[in-house]
Design a protein around this motif. Sequence first.
Motif, PDB file in Angstrom:
ATOM      1  N   TRP A 273       0.861  -1.187   0.000  1.00  0.00           N
ATOM      2  CA  TRP A 273       0.000   0.000   0.000  1.00  0.00           C
ATOM      3  C   TRP A 273       0.901   1.242   0.000  1.00  0.00           C
ATOM      4  O   TRP A 273       1.632   1.481   0.951  1.00  0.00           O
ATOM      5  CB  TRP A 273      -0.910   0.016   1.219  1.00  0.00           C
ATOM      6  CG  TRP A 273      -1.866   1.180   1.221  1.00  0.00           C
ATOM      7  CD1 TRP A 273      -1.680   2.395   1.829  1.00  0.00           C
ATOM      8  CD2 TRP A 273      -3.142   1.248   0.586  1.00  0.00           C
ATOM      9  NE1 TRP A 273      -2.757   3.214   1.609  1.00  0.00           N
ATOM     10  CE2 TRP A 273      -3.670   2.534   0.849  1.00  0.00           C
ATOM     11  CE3 TRP A 273      -3.879   0.351  -0.178  1.00  0.00           C
ATOM     12  CZ2 TRP A 273      -4.920   2.931   0.374  1.00  0.00           C
ATOM     13  CZ3 TRP A 273      -5.121   0.754  -0.656  1.00  0.00           C
ATOM     14  CH2 TRP A 273      -5.635   2.030  -0.379  1.00  0.00           C
ATOM     15  N   PHE A 274       0.848   2.005  -1.088  1.00  0.00           N
ATOM     16  CA  PHE A 274       1.698   3.175  -1.234  1.00  0.00           C
ATOM     17  C   PHE A 274       0.933   4.449  -0.886  1.00  0.00           C
ATOM     18  O   PHE A 274      -0.261   4.571  -1.175  1.00  0.00           O
ATOM     19  CB  PHE A 274       2.215   3.279  -2.681  1.00  0.00           C
ATOM     20  CG  PHE A 274       3.444   2.460  -2.957  1.00  0.00           C
ATOM     21  CD1 PHE A 274       4.692   3.067  -3.065  1.00  0.00           C
ATOM     22  CD2 PHE A 274       3.351   1.081  -3.110  1.00  0.00           C
ATOM     23  CE1 PHE A 274       5.823   2.316  -3.321  1.00  0.00           C
ATOM     24  CE2 PHE A 274       4.477   0.320  -3.369  1.00  0.00           C
ATOM     25  CZ  PHE A 274       5.720   0.935  -3.480  1.00  0.00           C
ATOM     26  N   ILE A 275       1.643   5.385  -0.273  1.00  0.00           N
ATOM     27  CA  ILE A 275       1.097   6.705   0.040  1.00  0.00           C
ATOM     28  C   ILE A 275       2.097   7.754  -0.437  1.00  0.00           C
ATOM     29  O   ILE A 275       3.284   7.685  -0.094  1.00  0.00           O
ATOM     30  CB  ILE A 275       0.865   6.889   1.554  1.00  0.00           C
ATOM     31  CG1 ILE A 275      -0.198   5.915   2.068  1.00  0.00           C
ATOM     32  CG2 ILE A 275       0.459   8.326   1.873  1.00  0.00           C
ATOM     33  CD1 ILE A 275      -0.387   5.959   3.581  1.00  0.00           C
ATOM     34  N   LEU A 276       1.619   8.716  -1.212  1.00  0.00           N
ATOM     35  CA  LEU A 276       2.446   9.857  -1.597  1.00  0.00           C
ATOM     36  C   LEU A 276       2.014  11.037  -0.748  1.00  0.00           C
ATOM     37  O   LEU A 276       0.935  11.585  -0.925  1.00  0.00           O
ATOM     38  CB  LEU A 276       2.293  10.171  -3.086  1.00  0.00           C
ATOM     39  CG  LEU A 276       3.096  11.373  -3.606  1.00  0.00           C
ATOM     40  CD1 LEU A 276       4.575  11.234  -3.282  1.00  0.00           C
ATOM     41  CD2 LEU A 276       2.884  11.554  -5.106  1.00  0.00           C
ATOM     42  N   ASP A 277       2.853  11.396   0.205  1.00  0.00           N
ATOM     43  CA  ASP A 277       2.588  12.485   1.143  1.00  0.00           C
ATOM     44  C   ASP A 277       3.582  13.597   0.866  1.00  0.00           C
ATOM     45  O   ASP A 277       4.704  13.595   1.386  1.00  0.00           O
ATOM     46  CB  ASP A 277       2.722  11.972   2.578  1.00  0.00           C
ATOM     47  CG  ASP A 277       2.421  13.055   3.611  1.00  0.00           C
ATOM     48  OD1 ASP A 277       2.014  14.160   3.209  1.00  0.00           O
ATOM     49  OD2 ASP A 277       2.601  12.793   4.815  1.00  0.00           O
ATOM     50  N   ASP A 278       3.197  14.538   0.004  1.00  0.00           N
ATOM     51  CA  ASP A 278       4.069  15.624  -0.413  1.00  0.00           C
ATOM     52  C   ASP A 278       5.339  15.041  -1.037  1.00  0.00           C
ATOM     53  O   ASP A 278       5.281  14.386  -2.057  1.00  0.00           O
ATOM     54  CB  ASP A 278       4.363  16.557   0.763  1.00  0.00           C
ATOM     55  CG  ASP A 278       4.960  17.888   0.309  1.00  0.00           C
ATOM     56  OD1 ASP A 278       4.581  18.356  -0.777  1.00  0.00           O
ATOM     57  OD2 ASP A 278       5.808  18.438   1.019  1.00  0.00           O
ATOM     58  N   ARG A 279       6.507  15.225  -0.412  1.00  0.00           N
ATOM     59  CA  ARG A 279       7.759  14.707  -0.973  1.00  0.00           C
ATOM     60  C   ARG A 279       8.147  13.341  -0.400  1.00  0.00           C
ATOM     61  O   ARG A 279       9.262  12.883  -0.598  1.00  0.00           O
ATOM     62  CB  ARG A 279       8.903  15.708  -0.733  1.00  0.00           C
ATOM     63  CG  ARG A 279       8.782  16.969  -1.576  1.00  0.00           C
ATOM     64  CD  ARG A 279      10.066  17.764  -1.569  1.00  0.00           C
ATOM     65  NE  ARG A 279       9.985  18.908  -2.452  1.00  0.00           N
ATOM     66  CZ  ARG A 279      10.227  18.895  -3.761  1.00  0.00           C
ATOM     67  NH1 ARG A 279      10.593  17.763  -4.341  1.00  0.00           N
ATOM     68  NH2 ARG A 279      10.124  19.985  -4.486  1.00  0.00           N
ATOM     69  N   LYS A 280       7.241  12.704   0.255  1.00  0.00           N
ATOM     70  CA  LYS A 280       7.523  11.424   0.902  1.00  0.00           C
ATOM     71  C   LYS A 280       6.677  10.334   0.282  1.00  0.00           C
ATOM     72  O   LYS A 280       5.442  10.399   0.298  1.00  0.00           O
ATOM     73  CB  LYS A 280       7.244  11.549   2.404  1.00  0.00           C
ATOM     74  CG  LYS A 280       7.473  10.293   3.190  1.00  0.00           C
ATOM     75  CD  LYS A 280       7.476  10.557   4.683  1.00  0.00           C
ATOM     76  CE  LYS A 280       6.397  11.519   5.157  1.00  0.00           C
ATOM     77  NZ  LYS A 280       6.396  11.668   6.605  1.00  0.00           N
ATOM     78  N   LEU A 281       7.326   9.319  -0.299  1.00  0.00           N
ATOM     79  CA  LEU A 281       6.630   8.166  -0.862  1.00  0.00           C
ATOM     80  C   LEU A 281       6.855   6.986   0.073  1.00  0.00           C
ATOM     81  O   LEU A 281       7.981   6.523   0.247  1.00  0.00           O
ATOM     82  CB  LEU A 281       7.154   7.858  -2.260  1.00  0.00           C
ATOM     83  CG  LEU A 281       6.496   6.681  -2.995  1.00  0.00           C
ATOM     84  CD1 LEU A 281       5.014   6.952  -3.235  1.00  0.00           C
ATOM     85  CD2 LEU A 281       7.208   6.401  -4.311  1.00  0.00           C
ATOM     86  N   MET A 282       5.772   6.496   0.675  1.00  0.00           N
ATOM     87  CA  MET A 282       5.861   5.412   1.656  1.00  0.00           C
ATOM     88  C   MET A 282       5.149   4.172   1.135  1.00  0.00           C
ATOM     89  O   MET A 282       4.174   4.277   0.397  1.00  0.00           O
ATOM     90  CB  MET A 282       5.205   5.845   2.975  1.00  0.00           C
ATOM     91  CG  MET A 282       5.833   7.056   3.630  1.00  0.00           C
ATOM     92  SD  MET A 282       4.862   7.645   5.051  1.00  0.00           S
ATOM     93  CE  MET A 282       3.558   8.556   4.215  1.00  0.00           C
ATOM     94  N   TYR A 283       5.648   2.998   1.539  1.00  0.00           N
ATOM     95  CA  TYR A 283       4.947   1.765   1.193  1.00  0.00           C
ATOM     96  C   TYR A 283       4.770   0.910   2.440  1.00  0.00           C
ATOM     97  O   TYR A 283       5.638   0.834   3.305  1.00  0.00           O
ATOM     98  CB  TYR A 283       5.656   0.994   0.073  1.00  0.00           C
ATOM     99  CG  TYR A 283       7.129   0.750   0.251  1.00  0.00           C
ATOM    100  CD1 TYR A 283       7.605  -0.444   0.799  1.00  0.00           C
ATOM    101  CD2 TYR A 283       8.067   1.698  -0.152  1.00  0.00           C
ATOM    102  CE1 TYR A 283       8.965  -0.685   0.929  1.00  0.00           C
ATOM    103  CE2 TYR A 283       9.431   1.475  -0.016  1.00  0.00           C
ATOM    104  CZ  TYR A 283       9.871   0.283   0.521  1.00  0.00           C
ATOM    105  OH  TYR A 283      11.224   0.052   0.660  1.00  0.00           O
ATOM    106  N   HIS A 284       3.584   0.280   2.529  1.00  0.00           N
ATOM    107  CA  HIS A 284       3.147  -0.457   3.712  1.00  0.00           C
ATOM    108  C   HIS A 284       2.615  -1.819   3.297  1.00  0.00           C
ATOM    109  O   HIS A 284       2.229  -2.033   2.149  1.00  0.00           O
ATOM    110  CB  HIS A 284       2.025   0.296   4.444  1.00  0.00           C
ATOM    111  CG  HIS A 284       2.273   1.766   4.649  1.00  0.00           C
ATOM    112  ND1 HIS A 284       2.296   2.674   3.605  1.00  0.00           N
ATOM    113  CD2 HIS A 284       2.487   2.490   5.782  1.00  0.00           C
ATOM    114  CE1 HIS A 284       2.529   3.889   4.086  1.00  0.00           C
ATOM    115  NE2 HIS A 284       2.639   3.804   5.390  1.00  0.00           N
TER     116      HIS A 284
END
Length: 437
Positions: A273-284
């Motif tokens: 599960w990916f989240i693009l939070d401004d300049r932060k790309l996270m995966y869960h």
Amino acid sequence: MSDRNSRRISELVKQSGNNECADCGYQNPEWASCNIGVFLCTTCATWHRRLGTHVSKVKSLKLDKWDDEQVESMEAVGNIQAKQKYEVHVPACYRIPKAGDPPVLLEQWIRAKYERQEFMSVDKQTYITNNSMEGTLMKKARDENKYFPRKFVISDKSLKYYSKENSKEPKATIPLSELNVCLAPAKMNQDNGLQLSYMCDGSTRHIYVYHESGETIIQWYMAIRSIKLNWLMVAYPSVAAEELVPYLTNDFVIEGWLSKTGPSERDAYRKRWFILDDRKLMYHEGPMDAYPRGEIFLGYKDDNYSIQEGVPRGCKDHDFSFSLTTPERTFVMSAPTLDERSRWMQAINTVLERTLRPQDNQSSCPVSRDVLKIVVRGTHSISAPSLKTHGEMLSGPIAFEVSRSLSSFCTSSSVVLAVNLVRKRPGKFSLDIFSLG
């Protein structure tokens, strides 16, 4: 008479200010509140009906009949004049909704304007003017999908929550400078929900909360924005408040399922599960995880950041793949459909096209950006920027430790430092600093 009034209404809605919804800005409104005197889109007209006719009387511009008195009321007011009355004291921190924003934001904006009339007097905005807030929110347990009541407190510098009502020590203290709040993400299935994200031991931590009352959750949301704006205005005194507002809170640019593979040819694709939070790309591993499996900082395209379709040579292809290149490595992902790949690539590329600005830092570190010129070398993946360093960013406790270490080198205003920062594991880094003269 009816035809003449219909023509008068048709001409009124074409006038500047009236040609967009008074509450969300949607173009070409088809409804109006005849007693308030404003033109509305279909969505906002629905919320106006829920206020009751004692507050707002809604009519269709095309389907309903208009009498002389109603048309004259619309001619006497209109959107621009109503704005001057009902929005005269909207604080800079208040997020004014746009078409497509979360329903709870739009509903409470309309209720605040016309039902509670909060923006006609600052005395009614105690959740902002008091600079603090305390109450109970339902918080999701870290490792299970259950919510429990928890006491939350906002002060002038932090957000704290307590595991028990009578606890003396907070379970967590979150610096507001590092806190982002996403309003009502769809995955929560809570119309009045918030996702709180902040740095914890070098990694992002997510907390999910909600309240039964939409008014209450928006008050918490705006209180956080208000205190963050006050802090930023102190940190950046030369920057206008209007320029700082976009850095208060950010709903996620995009989130959803993608498949990701590792750097080795033998690595398999795994659903994340990916989240693009401004300049932060996270995966869960899952949409409601407390911590991401990994985080990727998205810098500026001229600093060796890029995105392209397909996979590098030697890497296995999968569905609709694309590659994200950073100075440290190339990340390979795939989307389930062509449209999904286009959406993700466009969203990420928009970030890469944007130059870094001082407000991207939101620094709480005791280091003067006018004194230090820092060069960062080495590999790391750090997010929630706090300390800007030539296209790279440090954050949270790590940024504090770096700034404290750097302070011993600050012997003159011309010092140039090189920093080698290598991430060992979450929350553990090695740091080497030396002067370049």
